[in-house]
Design a protein around this motif. Structure first.
Motif, PDB file in Angstrom:
ATOM      1  N   LEU A  69      -3.306   4.438   6.681  1.00  0.00           N
ATOM      2  CA  LEU A  69      -2.021   5.145   6.083  1.00  0.00           C
ATOM      3  C   LEU A  69      -0.773   4.763   6.580  1.00  0.00           C
TER       4      LEU A  69
ATOM      5  N   ARG B  60       0.392   8.728  -2.495  1.00  0.00           N
ATOM      6  CA  ARG B  60      -0.439   9.544  -2.903  1.00  0.00           C
ATOM      7  C   ARG B  60      -1.467  10.108  -2.248  1.00  0.00           C
ATOM      8  N   GLU B  61      -2.093   9.386  -1.231  1.00  0.00           N
ATOM      9  CA  GLU B  61      -3.062  10.000  -0.192  1.00  0.00           C
ATOM     10  C   GLU B  61      -2.420  11.228   0.441  1.00  0.00           C
ATOM     11  N   ILE B  62      -1.264  10.972   1.174  1.00  0.00           N
ATOM     12  CA  ILE B  62      -0.685  12.028   1.863  1.00  0.00           C
ATOM     13  C   ILE B  62       0.268  13.093   1.318  1.00  0.00           C
TER      14      ILE B  62
ATOM     15  N   GLN C   9      -0.266  14.084  -2.214  1.00  0.00           N
ATOM     16  CA  GLN C   9      -0.844  14.109  -3.624  1.00  0.00           C
ATOM     17  C   GLN C   9       0.043  15.282  -4.542  1.00  0.00           C
TER      18      GLN C   9
ATOM     19  N   GLU D 180       0.133   3.833  -2.710  1.00  0.00           N
ATOM     20  CA  GLU D 180      -1.322   4.344  -2.713  1.00  0.00           C
ATOM     21  C   GLU D 180      -1.323   5.265  -1.441  1.00  0.00           C
ATOM     22  N   THR D 181      -0.616   4.953  -0.296  1.00  0.00           N
ATOM     23  CA  THR D 181      -0.508   5.950   0.766  1.00  0.00           C
ATOM     24  C   THR D 181       0.271   7.322   0.516  1.00  0.00           C
TER      25      THR D 181
ATOM     26  N   ARG E 139       0.840  -1.331  -0.121  1.00  0.00           N
ATOM     27  CA  ARG E 139      -0.108   0.037   0.076  1.00  0.00           C
ATOM     28  C   ARG E 139       0.820   1.287  -0.097  1.00  0.00           C
TER      29      ARG E 139
END
Length: 134
Positions: free
Chosen positions: A131, A85-87, A89, A82-83, A79
């Motif tokens: 996360l 990109r989330e925190i 971006q 993905e993580t 992950r």
């Protein structure tokens, strides 16, 4: 630096060499600052690869097909990207679920990239956290 990695880097343009060496130094620095033990440095799939016990492999490379960037690769079945990109971006460009794309002109320093490297090097102790505990 392992001789096989040094030989690989020496085939790249100077700007790419410099950027890869900056990322490499940051990986070793993060591992040391977090007492993560020895960093195993080797070539995997023809790319410089870095791993500590309990972490997920980080690979770095430059490709002639995309001459203006280096890429920092992470295991695509984690992950991690993905993580990130989330925190983060707006801080990075990403390639699918496997890589961060770093322009040759980007400053490699402490901060977001350092944090992402830390999460990868600690992945197996964080993978169950939302996360990754970030």
């Amino acid at each position: 630096m392992e001789s096989e990695i040094q030989a690989k880097f020496s085939t790249f343009p100077v700007e790419a060499q410099r950027q890869l060496e900056n990322v490499r130094r940051l990986i070793f620095s993060v591992a040391e600052e977090n007492d993560l033990g020895a960093v195993e440095e080797t070539l995997k799939w023809g790319e410089a690869s870095y791993l500590v016990k309990g972490g997920s492999t980080i690979r770095i490379d430059w490709k002639p097909k995309h001459p203006g960037v280096v890429k920092v690769y992470f295991h695509c079945q984690t992950r991690l990207v993905e993580t990130f990109r989330e925190i983060y971006q707006d801080e990075f460009d990403y390639e699918g679920e496997r890589a961060m794309v770093m322009p040759l002109s980007a400053r490699i320093e402490e901060g977001a990239l350092s944090h992402c490297i830390e999460l990868a090097l600690k992945y197996h102790s964080l993978k169950h956290l939302p996360l990754l505990g970030a």
